[in-house]
Motif scaffolding. Sequence first.
Motif, short mmCIF file in Angstrom:
data_model
loop_
_atom_site.label_atom_id
_atom_site.label_comp_id
_atom_site.label_asym_id
_atom_site.label_seq_id
_atom_site.Cartn_x
_atom_site.Cartn_y
_atom_site.Cartn_z
N GLY A 1 -20.41 27.38 -20.09
CA GLY A 1 -20.20 28.79 -20.45
C GLY A 1 -20.86 29.13 -21.77
N SER A 2 -20.76 28.19 -22.74
CA SER A 2 -21.35 28.50 -24.06
C SER A 2 -22.87 28.64 -23.94
N PHE A 3 -23.50 27.88 -23.05
CA PHE A 3 -24.96 28.04 -22.86
C PHE A 3 -25.25 29.41 -22.25
N GLY A 4 -24.36 29.87 -21.41
CA GLY A 4 -24.57 31.21 -20.84
C GLY A 4 -24.59 32.26 -21.92
N LEU A 5 -23.80 32.05 -22.97
CA LEU A 5 -23.71 33.08 -24.03
C LEU A 5 -24.85 32.95 -25.05
N TRP B 1 -4.34 39.97 -12.99
CA TRP B 1 -4.07 40.70 -14.26
C TRP B 1 -4.91 40.17 -15.41
N LYS B 2 -5.01 38.83 -15.54
CA LYS B 2 -5.68 38.30 -16.73
C LYS B 2 -7.20 38.24 -16.56
N VAL B 3 -7.66 38.03 -15.33
CA VAL B 3 -9.11 37.89 -15.14
C VAL B 3 -9.72 39.21 -14.67
N LEU B 4 -9.28 39.66 -13.50
CA LEU B 4 -10.00 40.79 -12.88
C LEU B 4 -9.75 42.10 -13.61
N PHE B 5 -8.46 42.46 -13.82
CA PHE B 5 -8.21 43.76 -14.47
C PHE B 5 -8.69 43.76 -15.91
N HIS B 6 -8.53 42.60 -16.56
CA HIS B 6 -9.02 42.49 -17.95
C HIS B 6 -10.53 42.78 -17.98
N LEU B 7 -11.22 42.18 -17.00
CA LEU B 7 -12.67 42.39 -16.91
C LEU B 7 -12.99 43.86 -16.64
N LEU B 8 -12.27 44.44 -15.68
CA LEU B 8 -12.52 45.86 -15.36
C LEU B 8 -12.34 46.74 -16.58
N ALA C 1 -23.58 36.72 -13.56
CA ALA C 1 -22.23 36.20 -13.75
C ALA C 1 -21.26 36.92 -12.82
N GLY C 2 -21.44 38.24 -12.70
CA GLY C 2 -20.54 39.01 -11.82
C GLY C 2 -20.63 38.51 -10.39
N GLN C 3 -21.86 38.36 -9.92
CA GLN C 3 -22.01 37.90 -8.53
C GLN C 3 -21.36 36.53 -8.36
N THR C 4 -21.60 35.64 -9.36
CA THR C 4 -21.04 34.29 -9.24
C THR C 4 -19.52 34.33 -9.27
N LEU C 5 -18.96 35.11 -10.18
CA LEU C 5 -17.49 35.17 -10.31
C LEU C 5 -16.87 35.59 -8.98
N PHE C 6 -17.39 36.67 -8.41
CA PHE C 6 -16.74 37.17 -7.19
C PHE C 6 -17.02 36.26 -6.01
N LEU D 1 -12.62 28.43 -15.50
CA LEU D 1 -13.94 28.77 -14.94
C LEU D 1 -14.07 30.28 -14.79
N TYR D 2 -13.03 30.91 -14.22
CA TYR D 2 -13.07 32.36 -14.01
C TYR D 2 -13.17 33.09 -15.35
N ALA D 3 -12.39 32.60 -16.33
CA ALA D 3 -12.39 33.27 -17.63
C ALA D 3 -13.78 33.19 -18.26
N LYS D 4 -14.43 32.00 -18.14
CA LYS D 4 -15.78 31.85 -18.70
C LYS D 4 -16.73 32.84 -18.03
N LEU D 5 -16.67 32.87 -16.71
CA LEU D 5 -17.55 33.81 -15.99
C LEU D 5 -17.22 35.24 -16.39
N GLY D 6 -15.93 35.50 -16.59
CA GLY D 6 -15.53 36.86 -17.00
C GLY D 6 -16.16 37.24 -18.33
N GLU D 7 -16.19 36.27 -19.28
CA GLU D 7 -16.84 36.56 -20.58
C GLU D 7 -18.31 36.89 -20.37
N LEU D 8 -18.95 36.11 -19.48
CA LEU D 8 -20.38 36.34 -19.25
C LEU D 8 -20.63 37.68 -18.57
N CYS D 9 -19.61 38.18 -17.85
CA CYS D 9 -19.79 39.47 -17.15
C CYS D 9 -19.92 40.64 -18.11
N VAL D 10 -19.54 40.43 -19.39
CA VAL D 10 -19.69 41.54 -20.36
C VAL D 10 -20.69 41.15 -21.44
#
Length: 1684
Positions: free
Chosen positions: A918-922, A1034-1041, A1009-1014, A990-999
């Motif tokens: 995840g850190s390499f993604g950022l 609540w913590k992953v999807l809505f937080h991301l939205l 990242a979005g495509q991979t997460l979903f 894993l989901y949280a990391k991808l969620g960070e990359l989605c923004v």
Amino acid sequence: MSGTSSPEAVKKLLENMQGDLRGLSLECRKKFPPVKEAAESGIIKVKTIAARNTDILAALKENSSEVVQPFLMGCGTKEPKITQLCLAAIQRLMSHEVVSEAAAGNIINMLWQLMENSLEELKLLQTVLVLLTTNTVVHDEALSKAIVLCFRLHFTKDNITNNTAAATVRQVVTVVFERVVAEDERYKDTIDQPVAVQGNSNRRSVSTLKPCAKDAYMLFQDLCQLVNADAPYWLVGMTEMTRTFGLELLESVLNDFPQVFLQHQEFSFLLKERVCPLVIKLFSPNIKFRQGSSTSSSPAPVEKPYFPICMRLLRVVSVLIKQFYSLLVTECEIFLSLLVKFLDADKPQWLRAVAVESIHRLCVQPQLLRSFCQSYDMKQHSTKVFRDIVNALGSFIQSLFLVPSTGNASATPNQTGSNASGNTGSAQTSPGVLGMGGGATVLPAFEYRGTWIPILNVTVQGSAKATYLEMLDKVEPPTIPEGYAMSVAFHCLLDLVRGITTMIEGELGEAKTVSQTTTDTTSLPAQSSEQQDLQSASDQSEKELVSRAVWEEMVNACWCGLLAALSLLLDASTDEAATENILKAELTMAALCGRLGLVTSRDAFITAICKGSLPPHYALTVLNSTTAALSSKSYSIQGQNVQMISPSSESHQQVVAVGQPLALQPQGTVMHLVWILGLKPGVGGALKPGRAVEGPSTVLTTAVMTDLPVISNILSRLFESSQYLDDVSLHHLINALCSLSLEAMDMAYGNNKEPSLFAVAKLLETGLVNMHRIEILWRPLTGHLLEVCQHPNSRMREWGAEALTSLIKAGLTFSHDPPLSQNQRLQLLLLNPLKELSNISHPDIRIKQLECVLQILQSQGDSLGPGWPLVLGVMGAIRSDQGESLIRTAFQCLQLVVTDFLPTMPCTCLQIVVEVAGSFGLHNQELNISLTSIGLLWNISDYFFQRGEIIEKELNKEEAVLQKQAEEKGVVLNRPFHPAPPFDCLWLCLYAKLGELCVDPRPAVRKSAGQTLFSTIGAHGTLLQHSTWHTVIWKVLFHLLDRVRESSTTADKEKIESGGGNILIHHSRDTAEKQWAETWVLTLAGVARIFNTRRYLLQPLGDFSQAWDVLLDHIQSAALSKNNEVSLAALKSFQEILQIVSPVRESEKPDTPPAINVSVPVVVGTTTATSLGRSFMRTDSIGERLGRYSGSEPPVITDEIEDLNLWWAAWNSWYRIGSESTRPPITCDKLTFIPSQPFLTALIQIFPALYQHIKTGFSMDDLQKLGVILHGAVSVPISSDASPFILPSYTEAVLTSLQEAVLTALDVLQKAICVGSESMQIMYPAIFDQLLAFVEFSCKPPQYGQLETKHIANAKYNQIQLFAPAEWVALNYVPFAERSLEVVVDLYQKTACHKAVVTEKVLQNIIKTLRIPLSLKYSCPSESTWKLAVSSLLKVLSIGLPVARQHASSGKFDSMWPELANTFEDFLFTKSTPPDNLSIQEFQKNESIDVEVVQLISTEILPYANFIPKEFVGQIMTMLNKGSIHSQSSSFTEAEIDIRMREEFSKVCFETLLQFSFSNKVTTPQEGYISRMALSVLLKRSQDVLHRYIEDERLSGKCPLPRQQVTEIIFVLKAVSTLIDSLKKTQPENVDANTWAQVIALYPTLVECITCSSSEVCSALKEALVPFKDFMHPPASKVQNGES
């Protein structure tokens, strides 16, 4: 021979000869009668020979003189044509070999005459060649005459002839000598006694020689005479000759036929007596000439050397030496001495060059050199030729350096060298021509005392390919490129050494092989060609002694010269290859001297090599055995100790840089030595010669290089012995090395000198040899090396890191006891320094660290075990700001881990892997790395999925241990996402990391990242525990939205020019806002899909309805965002969660009208995530439910009420989106956001599906809300630039997809109402109202707030100005309104009798609405509208009127009748005028529509007059009356009146009146009243028409009246007669007296019409008057009373 002697060939020859003779006789018929006669007698002769002899060819040859005679006479005519013919014939005879010696003599004489007359010169040469090559009949005088002829032709004026003649001469000379060879072959068996030959040079023949040899002898002798400028003996008749040509001929004979000279003494005699003196005589100008000496000093002017002759002489000499050395020993001595002289510096440059080339030819023939040595050098009073040659080469080379080569006048000093270093001067300042780092390619060259001589690539080793000896075409001496002579001389030396050694070694080897029966492996294999037949051992040893003497003499003769020349060249060489060759030569010579036991020469060569390896001054001092200090100049060369380049120029001083004086402890001394020798640390700390560490500047001479490895091996062995020390001593050694290293580090601070790496290298070496007890020295060793790694000097650091990483790698690969896998503490100890390196910020150190990690992974990856967190920590420690190459290397390590090592690491490390990836993604350095790291996360998730059970078990085991430890310590176990089980936590990480990359700020990363997460949640979500889904939502999807929504709404609207580099950005993504919009779309769609496909999992969670509301809220805010892309996508997500988009099988297609096609792209394939081709079964009940649930049918949900609430929440959201988006804006300017058509279409298309879920509770209020939205949506205009895509063209009547959707929505509703309860059916009128409102759009389109819209037809023109701001265009509502009208009619047909429809006055509303287009009629926007309105009205009335009659008493329809009457009135007597371009046919069609309306009145209304209000009937009657009279406007022209009068219509109106004027069966008074009313109206109309006609007739005079007026009057007259008939047939009591009175009152009017001029009117009038006879009663009182 068979070819020319076969019968066919002979026959052909005879034919050809006769043909030639006939031709000849023809040609000579007139001018030359004797020739003609000779030809004819020739024909007879040939025929006779042919007839009489069997061997025709032999007979022809015998008689050839006579046969040839006519042709010779023909040539005598000197006529070109005849001559050519004759020569051809003669050639043919020769080629068949039928020419005798006598004939040949005659032919040659004839050719001579032609030559003297300069006729047919080329043909002559050809004939001579044929004559001499086909056979040997020509000898002696004839032959010499033929040869002279060719020579003479060689000196004509014509160039072509000259060249051809030259070639012919060469060939003839060759032929003469080839005959000798053939002759010797024939007689080789008969051995004859050689006769001693006296040297009588004047005689014309040599009696002992055979004929062919004699000719050759005479020819060769004359060639010598000619070259010597003397008269020839044999070649009589020669007029001129050139020396060059003569020399070439001599050379070719000597070269090609050496055996002739060697076998025949006579010829050998010629060589000795003629050729050699001639050569020596011709050489004299070259010998006497001195370049640069003034001519005045010598009494006679010296002849200048002449290049062509000199060069050819040298060629002759080369051949003589090569082929006839054994014959001409003395002469060769003279030649060789001359060659040596030619190398003198005062000879011309070209002469020296050709001489060197000649010598080179000798140098490549070692056997020849050996012969020289034997013949001259070893003889007492002889010249030492071999020694002289070698010495001459040496002095030649030296002279080239001493005298700047001026070359020819044209040659500038430094011709070819100019591109290397400008001029000779600049070479002094250029730091060694070896080039500095390889920028410009530098020519290889020799440089000595400022003289710079390039080395040219002249020839391949071992072959003497001459350049200037081959220039036979040049007359002027050529310009010799600078360096050419030097290069050839250099090659001479090398080839000399090579040749001699190969030869001697070969013979040595051979001698050994024979003397010992066993083969000695050291000897070289002997050349088989040189092995002689050996008689006996004693011979052998004698022979060997002789050979050895020769070898020793050869070496002794040449070594001094060679050594001097090679040493000079070694000093001067600036080219690696040249230097290497020189050293090899010196080495070879030294070895050869050694083998032959010649100590002095051997040592001299070795000394030379040693000298070359030492600096010049140093060498001097050493060799003078004084201890003088080094050269006073102190050189400090950056980091290099020994430098070896040409010592001659000042800048290239060789230097021994001696290190700073160290305390003279042994280590210091050793270090000092290392420094002097320039040894560099190599792999494993061994010191190696520093060859390629610093590029070319570090080159040590090859000789030294050979010894350095020995020294470095000794040093290595010294430190290897440390393994035998005890632990304490070892510590002392390491401490000593560390302190030494610290000193070196202090010195290396702040100066750029090469630091001393001795201590570091030896620390490494000591560590490596003591690996078995590494624990005791690991900490001090690595601690020090870590300090070294932080040193500012890069070289120092680099070696510190090298040493440290080498030790770590070696430690991990070493087979410890116990092995590392059982000694985890040691493994962590070894890996720890690697992690410590992360604290150092120098990028070069970090690169080394990562390379080490990569190597450890590749070699040790499987067995790292507990070391994994350390290794992963190293990769994770790389920060964004640390440069691209570091990140790249670290990432390479990570990729390796993910692809190969996930299964081997403990499962607890998996979370670290996820975090590092995840850190390499950022990292924002390199986009590709970020994208690839997202790919790695996907691979990791796949791995989790495949090995889920194993990982889960391991993690649970680990969790239990940690839990226990925590309880013991009394602390709470703290880890992220705690309550969830550990395996689920891994997924959540894993989901949280991808969620960070989605923004992430970069759009590409967000998207990936979005495509991979979903995809991951979709594919692997089923593995999660049920309760974990709560966290995911609540913590992953809505937080991301939330984050995405916030970023999107605050994103910058500034345009981005380009995407970095030269990438162009599409206009749909050229602002940050648009890029974020894409992310928002992706995220929302993904969440919606999860809600849809995992509903069965999410619904049982307690707070599903809250989640549903939050999701709806997100959809709503996205749908209402002012971005078309987002809003449309939001609706697609809405559709998805309503499961509208599930694929539908053919049979289950919704029952929508066929024309309407709901165009919503399918957002998701099947709803279960089986797209990856595996089944996701888990043993729990959820898995089973998943198995049962397939995407095409919604799952059965237990709680109906809860479900309904969800759908109503969805309805409320839908209503809010709809009302917000379709509400017109309050103010209008250019930037007003107006929703797009696709958006509105999608919005309305959602309704039918939504309605299926909420239809049970759908109330009138909801219907009202829906109506507002539908109306609003249809009213929204579109921008003119989109219109061409949405609207086909104005003329086509097609609905837009939005309008289709609106009608579909209403259709769904009405179908639902149709089957619904009674309470639902009260909604019908509302639907009618909605539809009728749409129908009105056809005449007055809706307004959208204050927005100015243009009509679409006008908007089209705007598109010409492409960049004008888009305008808003009202849609073409006509097709929509018309379709709505059709729907209204259909619906009314179904529901006319419905209670609600009756009570709510739907029919009246329909009529009222239709009245609008009907009254406008021609003024409607589209003509089709009023036509459709009429037909609709007729259909509706045909159903509605019976209902209205049925309910007449209730009064519900009272208000409808006046409306209907007004509608008829407005339509039939419209105020709008038809368009001017209306055709007659069109007009008639329109009239027929009016007629249909009247017919409706006559069939549906008037017959039922008793159920219809009286006023209404009265209005109708008045209307019919008005219609039946031709209302004529005075403004019409005659032609127009014709058309515009609606005759047919009038007629029908009149007939209708007529029909209802009387009725046979009057059943009720009501029916009677309509008849009476109709009658009086009719009669009144007739009276009016007649009056008007009479008036017009009177006024018009002679003019006939218009046709339709005439028709009308005829029609009225017929009607009157019909009426009277009808009245008569009716019962008298049914006819009103009043009526009769009206009828009779017509009579006088009729009578007045009699005067009319039209015959048609007259006949009608007649018929109308006849019935009045029945009124002609005699007057009676009763009747009179009646009339009173």
